[in-house]
Every structure is written in structure tokens, then in C-alpha cells.
Scaffold this motif. Structure first.
Motif, PDB file in Angstrom:
ATOM      1  N   PHE A 415       3.042  -2.493  45.510  1.00 42.61           N
ATOM      2  CA  PHE A 415       3.173  -4.380  44.703  1.00 42.61           C
ATOM      3  C   PHE A 415       2.438  -5.029  45.399  1.00 42.61           C
ATOM      4  O   PHE A 415       2.146  -5.539  46.138  1.00 42.61           O
ATOM      5  N   ALA A 416       2.317  -6.174  43.794  1.00 45.94           N
ATOM      6  CA  ALA A 416       2.073  -7.302  44.005  1.00 45.94           C
ATOM      7  C   ALA A 416       3.245  -7.963  44.605  1.00 45.94           C
ATOM      8  O   ALA A 416       4.465  -7.680  44.078  1.00 45.94           O
ATOM      9  N   GLN A 425      -2.370  -4.630  43.690  1.00 49.45           N
ATOM     10  CA  GLN A 425      -0.753  -4.427  44.370  1.00 49.45           C
ATOM     11  C   GLN A 425      -1.120  -3.388  45.861  1.00 49.45           C
ATOM     12  O   GLN A 425      -1.516  -2.152  45.929  1.00 49.45           O
ATOM     13  N   ASP A 478       6.823  -0.155  34.679  1.00 47.00           N
ATOM     14  CA  ASP A 478       7.263  -0.289  36.221  1.00 47.00           C
ATOM     15  C   ASP A 478       8.683  -0.433  35.922  1.00 47.00           C
ATOM     16  O   ASP A 478       9.631  -0.199  36.922  1.00 47.00           O
TER      17      ASP A 478
END
Length: 641
Positions: A415-416, A425, A478
Motif C-alpha cells: 500500500f501507499a 505502493q 480496495d
């Protein structure tokens, strides 16, 4: 072969014309792969014959010695690739050599840009091996007869790779296919014994069938005086490749180059694989597997109905291509082979669905594929990041589809986050947990349509102030994925834009007492806003999640988020009505001014403007943009007077 009959000239499908032009120009720098592609196709034809002959041995036509022969004529500048595999009927030839029967062909071609390097990678992923013949040949002849058909039903296909091809019926005694390449003048170097042997060993050594060529002639030695000359032996064929199934060999015997070339054979991809896993398991469940992670995503990755899966062998006998029962859908990018001794040779796709051994193989191969990815992530972060950019969104389907391996998949997700501050990410959940603050019991995240919207979300303000890391989720999948995630390493997940703010032990008792006191002081403002906003909200309350913004809207803990709502609306699905909670920042000057406003009309106008702004900041859309603009303009005019 007899005189040709039923000769006709047909036009190539439009996509074939485009592809031929692009291949000839884009793949020219890698022209020697033509032989690999044609031998690979011949190998597939031989494997299909073996499979069909399991239920009809007559297809062998009294010739069970399956092989591929490569020959050349230096004077005529031709190369011939001949196999005695399944062969093709007249209609097969038209279907396979005149059209590209792949879904998404037009979409694939639209991705081609004219950049030779990029186009060659895309073409390789598309898998159009036969047409690579035109990289080196200005004319190609194909002679074929399908096993089981009469000799009179042979077919001759011919083309110069331009707009059309001719097809005729002729007599062909032997089954299988012969492809004759008439080399371009500048490609005559390939009509050479040493050159062809080099290419077979380089690109096709792993083919499980023998690839044979005529032995090079050896000049007899001059006889001594009084002795008779040694008679010249008739030319003989010899096998040029190792002709053993690569997956049956010991890992220590196989080079990285051989693994890479075998990947290109099973995947029809021109790129090297990113990683692979080779294993042999003995016991109650016996199988060998060779799994690969591609370097680039195929053009049809997001088509969940596209053909996919592993090549299935049973006791080294090829059974079927794209056996999709052995890996879950979220691992559809994995290529390779599985060879089992536990399955029956007369198996079919229908029987596969009922065989208990298939479930065991699926579980074992899924675990092996995930372990391969975990090893890549641990040993080579850069390579794993390259993998994630290509396949990360597909892997995010895993937690919902594969409960047995959920923890393994979670460790692979990236993920970021607010910790890195970039859209890359590259933050794993293990990394996040290791950085959690003392007293923090939850993994915090926010979902938005873009990275900029996520990092600027007002819901992050208190987290930024206290230095608490928040995951920034911006992929379309997401919110759906997070609806299937409950905890990781004993820590629950919390969407910072839903429910009441709970920082757990990160906040001390003094802070909590001060917040309660402030909420009591502004209880009158809260009641006025509830009356003013009415049915627009489910509740109004004082919050301490904000430090810079005057207000924000928050959804209920189990409400559908804006991202998921838009996806469902676009798909024509009914979306339940959601009324947000309107939260106020008691320290913001606008909220303090609102509390002091005695003119109810002005209070109403300002309340609605702040409420609409909060909705926009959360990524929402205005029900009545014109009314919002009118209110804002009215307030601006009042300020300017």
C-alpha cells in the motif's frame, strides 16, 4: 503430393494484417525467435495428438514415433519445420492461420503505439507464434493433414504475409504439418546446419519431443594405396535437443537460461519470467510442478473469463492446456506445468471438477505459488515491486477468494501510506505493524479515488498531528477488498472515515476529558445544526479528528463508501441510501463564528455551505451544485460589502 484442387484465395482478417505489419517491423531485432515459435507450435500439435489418441489409438495411423524435423536447402534458401502431430483440416487452417480467434483482439491492437521495443513486448504476450515466420520469410507454405482424415483431405496454405492467402486441397499421405519458409535474401544465413542447430539448442532444448536434423555429411578419408575407398554412408537423422521433460529433471541440472526458455515455450511470452518455483513431491500425493511469475501482465488480465491455467500432464503425457482447476482465480497470472501420477489418463475437464486429488493439488500449488511470491518479496524488494505494479490489483482479490491462505496473501499486499508520502505502493502490513505507536491497537486506512485525494483527506488531520501512520487506498478494488479483511497480526482494520474516532490508548485521559467538556459547551450548536440540516444527516457531533478543517462528514461503521457506491451505480446496481454524520471542529474559527451567528437565515446559509464543502472534501458529489454556488456567492458578496 498430388495435384491441388479446390484452390481459392482468401483475405486475412483485418487484425492479422495489422499484426503482421507490426511483427515484421517490431520484432526484427529479435528475428531468430521464429524457430522457437514454430517448434513450440509443433510440440503443441504433437501433445494434442497424444491426448486425443488416448481415446482413439487409430489416430497414430501405425506411426507412434512422434518427432519434429528441421531441414533446410541452402541453394533454394528454404527452411522446413515438419511434425507428425495432430495436423489441421482445411477449416482448421482457415481458422488458425487466417484469423486471430482471441477475445479482446481489437483492444490489444489499440495498445500498440509504434514504439518497437514496447510493441514487441505486447506482441509477445499476445502469443502469435506462427506469424513470426514472416520476420525472416517473404513467403510461407504450409502443408497439413489432420490425423484421422483421408490422405486426399490434405491442405496447402500459402501466403506472402500481405493482404491474402491461398488455400487448396491436395493428397498428403502422412498426418501432421510441414511449414516451408522461403527466406528473404538478407536472411539466407538461417539456411545453415550450424546456425539452425545453435538455435534449436538455445531455444528448444527443453522440448520433451526429439527435434531431429540430418547429420552433417562427413568427407571420407583418402584410402591408402591399394585399399578400396570407404563407401559413403546414407545420411541419417540425429536428435539435436535433449528431448526430456524439463520439469522431470533435477533442479541442479537445469540452468536459469533453460528455465527461461521453457517459460517462453509454455506461455508464448517473449519476455523472461520474473521468478519461478520448481518442485517434485512424493508420497500420497505425487506431482511435479514448475510455476512461473511473468514479468509483464497479459493484455487480457482483467478479463476473468479469459482462458488461463497450467498445462496439465499425467505421467508425462500431455492432457490439456489451460487447466484452470489447479489455481484460484486471483493467481490467474501464474504460468507453468503440473504433472501428477494421481490422476487418471482418461480424465476430462468435467471429471477434474469431481476428482478429490484436484482439491489437494490446488491447495498445494496455491501455497507453492504464494511461497514463491513471499520469497521474491523477501529476497528482492525491487523485483517484487515490479511484480506488484503489474499484478498487485489481481492479488488483492485473494483475501475474499482464498480463506485458507488469507494470512499469506495479506503479507504480500502493498500500500501507499502517510509514512512514505508517495503514491508508490510499497508498504507491507508487517512494516506497518512494526511502526505502530505504543498503545495503538488498530491498522488505520482511508479509501479515496486518487492518491492526492487520499493524502489530503481531512480525516487524516489528527493522525498526522499524532504521527500515526495511515494506509492510503486508491485502487478501485480496495474498498471491496477491505470489506473482507478483519484483522492482521491481532490488529483490527479501521477506516478513518467511518464510525466514531477511537485512537485507543494513544490518547490520554486528560485529552479525553477535555474533549467531553468541549462537546458539552457546544451542545447548543449541535442541536441547531441538527434542526437546520434535517434529513441530510443521521447525526451531528463534535469531533477531535480535525485540526485544520472546519468540519467533515463521516459514514457509519457498516455503511458503503463513496468508491463502492460509484462502482455499483456504474454497473446499474441498486445502492442503499446513506446519511452521513456531520462532525465539527470546535477549534476552527468558522465553527466558532457559526456558533455565534444569531441571524437564522444567515446561520442556515453558512451551515449548508460548510456541510457541502465537507462532502466535497470527502470525495462526494453535490446533489444541487447550483444551489451551493448561489449560497457561496451570496456569502462572498456579503463579505465584500
Amino acid at each position: 503430393m498430388s495435384t491441388e484442387t479446390q484452390k481459392e484465395t482468401l483475405g486475412f482478417q483485418t487484425e492479422v494484417k495489422q499484426l503482421l505489419h507490426l511483427m515484421i517491423h517490431s520484432l526484427y531485432s529479435n528475428k531468430e525467435i521464429f524457430l522457437r515459435e514454430l517448434i513450440s507450435n509443433a510440440s503443441d500439435a504433437a501433445e494434442k495428438l497424444r491426448f486425443e489418441a488416448l481415446s482413439n489409438a487409430d489416430l497414430y495411423e501405425n506411426d507412434g514415433d512422434i518427432r519434429i524435423r528441421v531441414s533446410f536447402d541452402e541453394a533454394a534458401k528454404t527452411i522446413t519445420i515438419d511434425d507428425n502431430g495432430i495436423g489441421m483440416s482445411r477449416q482448421d487452417v482457415i481458422d488458425h492461420l487466417g484469423t486471430i480467434a482471441k477475445s479482446g483482439t481489437s483492444g490489444f491492437l489499440s495498445q500498440l503505439t509504434g514504439d518497437q521495443k514496447k510493441d514487441s513486448q505486447l506482441i509477445g504476450q499476445f502469443g502469435v507464434g506462427f506469424y513470426s515466420a514472416f520476420i525472416v520469410a517473404d513467403k510461407v507454405d504450409v502443408f497439413s493433414r489432420r490425423a484421422g482424415l483421408a490422405a486426399a483431405e490434405g491442405v496447402h496454405w500459402s501466403s506472402r504475409g500481405e493482404g491474402e492467402f491461398s488455400i487448396a486441397t491436395l493428397e498428403k499421405e502422412s498426418r501432421g504439418t510441414s511449414i516451408v519458409l522461403h527466406l528473404k535474401e538478407e536472411e539466407a544465413e538461417f539456411a545453415n546446419s550450424w546456425r539452425l542447430r545453435e538455435l534449436v539448442r538455445k531455444y528448444s532444448d527443453h522440448i520433451a519431443l526429439p527435434v531431429v536434423m540430418q547429420k552433417d555429411a562427413v568427407e571420407p578419408e583418402e584410402p591408402e594405396e591399394g585399399q578400396e575407398p570407404t563407401p559413403v554412408a546414407a545420411p541419417q537423422d540425429e536428435t539435436v535437443n535433449s528431448a526430456t521433460a524439463l520439469w522431470t529433471r533435477s533442479k541442479s541440472e537445469v540452468t536459469d537460461e533453460e528455465y527461461s526458455e521453457f517459460y517462453k515455450h509454455v506461455s508464448h511470452d517473449f519476455n523472461d519470467p520474473l521468478s519461478w518455483s520448481h518442485s517434485k513431491v512424493e508420497g500420497s500425493l505425487e506431482y511435479s510442478s514448475l510455476l512461473y511469475v511473468p514479468e509483464k501482465a497479459p493484455y487480457d488480465l482483467w478479463n476473468r473469463e479469459a482462458p488461463r491455467g497450467l498445462k496439465l500432464y499425467i505421467q508425462r503425457v500431455f492432457i490439456m492446456d489451460q487447466a484452470d482447476q489447479f489455481l484460484p482465480l486471483y493467481l490467474r497470472f501464474i504460468k507453468g506445468v503440473v504433472d501428477s501420477s494421481n490422476l487418471s489418463l482418461n480424465i476430462s475437464r468435467e471429471i477434474l471438477q469431481k476428482d478429490p486429488h484436484v482439491d489437494k493439488l490446488r491447495a498445494a500449488l496455491s501455497k507453492r505459488a504464494l511461497d514463491m511470491l513471499a520469497k521474491l518479496a523477501k529476497n528482492d524488494a525491487d523485483k517484487y515491486q515490479a511484480f506488484w505494479k503489474e499484478f498487485g490489483q489481481v492479488l488483492k482479490e485473494g483475501p475474499a477468494e482464498d480463506h485458507a491462505n488469507r494470512e499469506k496473501v495479506l503479507k504480500l499486499l502493498r500500500f501507499a501510506s502517510t509514512h512514505t508520502g508517495t503514491s508508490d505502493q510499497n508498504v507491507g502490513l508487517d512494516d506497518y505493524v512494526a511502526r505502530m505507536q505504543e498503545g495503538q491497537s488498530k491498522i488505520y486506512y482511508v479509501v479515496a479515488d486518487s492518491f492526492n485525494a487520499a493524502k489530503s483527506s481531512p480525516h487524516l488531520e489528527i493522525f498526522r498531528k499524532k504521527g500515526i501512520e495511515v494506509l492510503l487506498l486508491t485502487d478501485r478494488i480496495d474498498e471491496w477488498m477491505m470489506s473482507h479483511l478483519f484483522d492482521f497480526d491481532g490488529k483490527s482494520f479501521q477506516d478513518v472515515s467511518k464510525g466514531e474516532l477511537d485512537l485507543g490508548e494513544v490518547e490520554n485521559e486528560e485529552e479525553k476529558a477535555a474533549q467531553e467538556a468541549t462537546a458539552k459547551e457546544l451542545s447548543g450548536l449541535v442541536e441547531r445544526l441538527k434542526t437546520q440540516l434535517g434529513e441530510r444527516v443521521s447525526d451531528v457531533r463534535i469531533t477531535h479528528r480535525l485540526t485544520d478543517s472546519p468540519a467533515c462528514v463521516v459514514l457509519g461503521s457498516y455503511d458503503m463508501g463513496a468508491q463502492m457506491r460509484r462502482i455499483m451505480e456504474a454497473a446499474g446496481q441498486p445502492v442503499p441510501e446513506v446519511k452521513p454524520v456531520f462532525e465539527l471542529n470546535p477549534a476552527h474559527p468558522l465553527i466558532q463564528k457559526l456558533d455565534q451567528e444569531v441571524d437564522e437565515d444567515r446561520f442556515g446559509e453558512l451551515s449548508l455551505v460548510i456541510f457541502d464543502q465537507a462532502g466535497l472534501a470527502a470525495g462526494g458529489q453535490l446533489d444541487d451544485p447550483a444551489a451551493y454556488v448561489a449560497r457561496l456567492n451570496k456569502l462572498l458578496l456579503e463579505l465584500s460589502q
